[in-house]
Write a protein that holds these residues in place. Structure first.
Motif, PDB file in Angstrom:
ATOM      1  N   PHE A  24      54.211   4.259  77.746  1.00  0.00           N
ATOM      2  CA  PHE A  24      53.630   5.030  76.660  1.00  0.00           C
ATOM      3  C   PHE A  24      52.163   5.280  77.018  1.00  0.00           C
ATOM      4  O   PHE A  24      51.584   4.565  77.850  1.00  0.00           O
ATOM      5  N   VAL A  25      51.543   6.265  76.371  1.00  0.00           N
ATOM      6  CA  VAL A  25      50.136   6.602  76.661  1.00  0.00           C
ATOM      7  C   VAL A  25      49.247   5.365  76.526  1.00  0.00           C
ATOM      8  O   VAL A  25      48.390   5.118  77.381  1.00  0.00           O
ATOM      9  N   LYS A  26      49.447   4.566  75.485  1.00  0.00           N
ATOM     10  CA  LYS A  26      48.610   3.368  75.277  1.00  0.00           C
ATOM     11  C   LYS A  26      48.739   2.390  76.450  1.00  0.00           C
ATOM     12  O   LYS A  26      47.763   1.757  76.851  1.00  0.00           O
ATOM     13  N   GLU A  27      49.953   2.270  77.005  1.00  0.00           N
ATOM     14  CA  GLU A  27      50.157   1.380  78.156  1.00  0.00           C
ATOM     15  C   GLU A  27      49.455   1.922  79.394  1.00  0.00           C
ATOM     16  O   GLU A  27      48.909   1.154  80.194  1.00  0.00           O
ATOM     17  N   ILE A  28      49.471   3.240  79.551  1.00  0.00           N
ATOM     18  CA  ILE A  28      48.779   3.866  80.686  1.00  0.00           C
ATOM     19  C   ILE A  28      47.282   3.595  80.575  1.00  0.00           C
ATOM     20  O   ILE A  28      46.641   3.179  81.531  1.00  0.00           O
ATOM     21  N   ILE A  29      46.749   3.811  79.381  1.00  0.00           N
ATOM     22  CA  ILE A  29      45.309   3.592  79.154  1.00  0.00           C
ATOM     23  C   ILE A  29      44.929   2.145  79.459  1.00  0.00           C
ATOM     24  O   ILE A  29      43.892   1.886  80.074  1.00  0.00           O
ATOM     25  N   SER A  30      45.771   1.196  79.078  1.00  0.00           N
ATOM     26  CA  SER A  30      45.440  -0.219  79.292  1.00  0.00           C
ATOM     27  C   SER A  30      45.331  -0.564  80.777  1.00  0.00           C
ATOM     28  O   SER A  30      44.659  -1.515  81.146  1.00  0.00           O
ATOM     29  N   PRO A  35      35.002   2.244  81.770  1.00  0.00           N
ATOM     30  CA  PRO A  35      35.280   2.474  80.361  1.00  0.00           C
ATOM     31  C   PRO A  35      36.584   3.278  80.189  1.00  0.00           C
ATOM     32  O   PRO A  35      36.829   4.234  80.922  1.00  0.00           O
ATOM     33  N   LYS A  36      37.408   2.868  79.244  1.00  0.00           N
ATOM     34  CA  LYS A  36      38.700   3.503  79.004  1.00  0.00           C
ATOM     35  C   LYS A  36      38.490   4.927  78.459  1.00  0.00           C
ATOM     36  O   LYS A  36      37.625   5.139  77.601  1.00  0.00           O
ATOM     37  N   PRO A  37      39.270   5.874  78.958  1.00  0.00           N
ATOM     38  CA  PRO A  37      39.171   7.235  78.414  1.00  0.00           C
ATOM     39  C   PRO A  37      39.791   7.296  77.024  1.00  0.00           C
ATOM     40  O   PRO A  37      40.572   6.420  76.637  1.00  0.00           O
ATOM     41  N   ALA A  38      39.459   8.332  76.284  1.00  0.00           N
ATOM     42  CA  ALA A  38      40.009   8.519  74.935  1.00  0.00           C
ATOM     43  C   ALA A  38      41.505   8.800  75.012  1.00  0.00           C
ATOM     44  O   ALA A  38      41.986   9.416  75.975  1.00  0.00           O
ATOM     45  N   TYR A  39      42.231   8.364  74.014  1.00  0.00           N
ATOM     46  CA  TYR A  39      43.672   8.578  73.931  1.00  0.00           C
ATOM     47  C   TYR A  39      43.995  10.069  74.081  1.00  0.00           C
ATOM     48  O   TYR A  39      44.905  10.449  74.821  1.00  0.00           O
ATOM     49  N   SER A  40      43.231  10.908  73.372  1.00  0.00           N
ATOM     50  CA  SER A  40      43.495  12.355  73.397  1.00  0.00           C
ATOM     51  C   SER A  40      43.299  12.935  74.803  1.00  0.00           C
ATOM     52  O   SER A  40      44.031  13.846  75.205  1.00  0.00           O
ATOM     53  N   SER A  41      42.337  12.419  75.552  1.00  0.00           N
ATOM     54  CA  SER A  41      42.100  12.901  76.919  1.00  0.00           C
ATOM     55  C   SER A  41      43.283  12.574  77.819  1.00  0.00           C
ATOM     56  O   SER A  41      43.771  13.420  78.570  1.00  0.00           O
ATOM     57  N   VAL A  42      43.757  11.333  77.732  1.00  0.00           N
ATOM     58  CA  VAL A  42      44.896  10.910  78.553  1.00  0.00           C
ATOM     59  C   VAL A  42      46.138  11.690  78.145  1.00  0.00           C
ATOM     60  O   VAL A  42      46.903  12.163  78.992  1.00  0.00           O
ATOM     61  N   SER A  43      46.332  11.876  76.852  1.00  0.00           N
ATOM     62  CA  SER A  43      47.478  12.614  76.345  1.00  0.00           C
ATOM     63  C   SER A  43      47.475  14.056  76.869  1.00  0.00           C
ATOM     64  O   SER A  43      48.519  14.598  77.247  1.00  0.00           O
TER      65      SER A  43
END
Length: 122
Positions: A24-30, A35-43
């Motif tokens: 899921f996007v949240k798992e990719i971000i983790s 610094p972690k990118p914003a959820y919307s950017s990764v999405s």
């Protein structure tokens, strides 16, 4: 399969997906460095990868779990062939000698590679 060029950021996300296999996007971000990118950017980048045909998803209600449609090895081969064609006139020998000249491959490594090639030819 027609593989498309990936930007540096797209490639970074693909590295994570190849490692996780499905995410899921949240798992990719983790898995991304701080610094972690914003959820919307990764999405957004995930949707671009989907449009390029290199990933797909399984729907779970309103959320999606993404997975690669190409292997890391397939993309590595694509990038290597592109490098060979664009910079070394499709000559592995020219590429190899370039890396030796630039001291990216030392003579010990070169000898080991030649032994490996000899074994493959037998």
């Amino acid at each position: 399969m027609d593989i498309k060029d990936l930007t540096k950021v797209e490639s970074q996300l693909m590295q994570v997906l190849w490692k996780l296999e499905k995410a899921f996007v949240k798992e990719i971000i983790s898995e991304l460095p701080d610094p972690k990118p914003a959820y919307s950017s990764v999405s957004t980048i995930i949707r671009i990868l989907e449009n390029k045909g290199v990933i797909a998803y399984e729907a779970f209600g309103k959320t999606h779990r993404y997975y690669p449609l190409i292997t890391k090895e397939e993309y590595m081969l694509y990038e290597t062939e592109k490098l060979l064609d664009n910079y070394f006139s499709s000559s592995v020998q020219d590429m190899f000698s370039f890396f030796v000249r630039e001291k990216k491959v030392d003579m010990k490594d070169a000898e080991q590679l030649l032994k490996m090639i000899d074994k493959m030819e037998d």
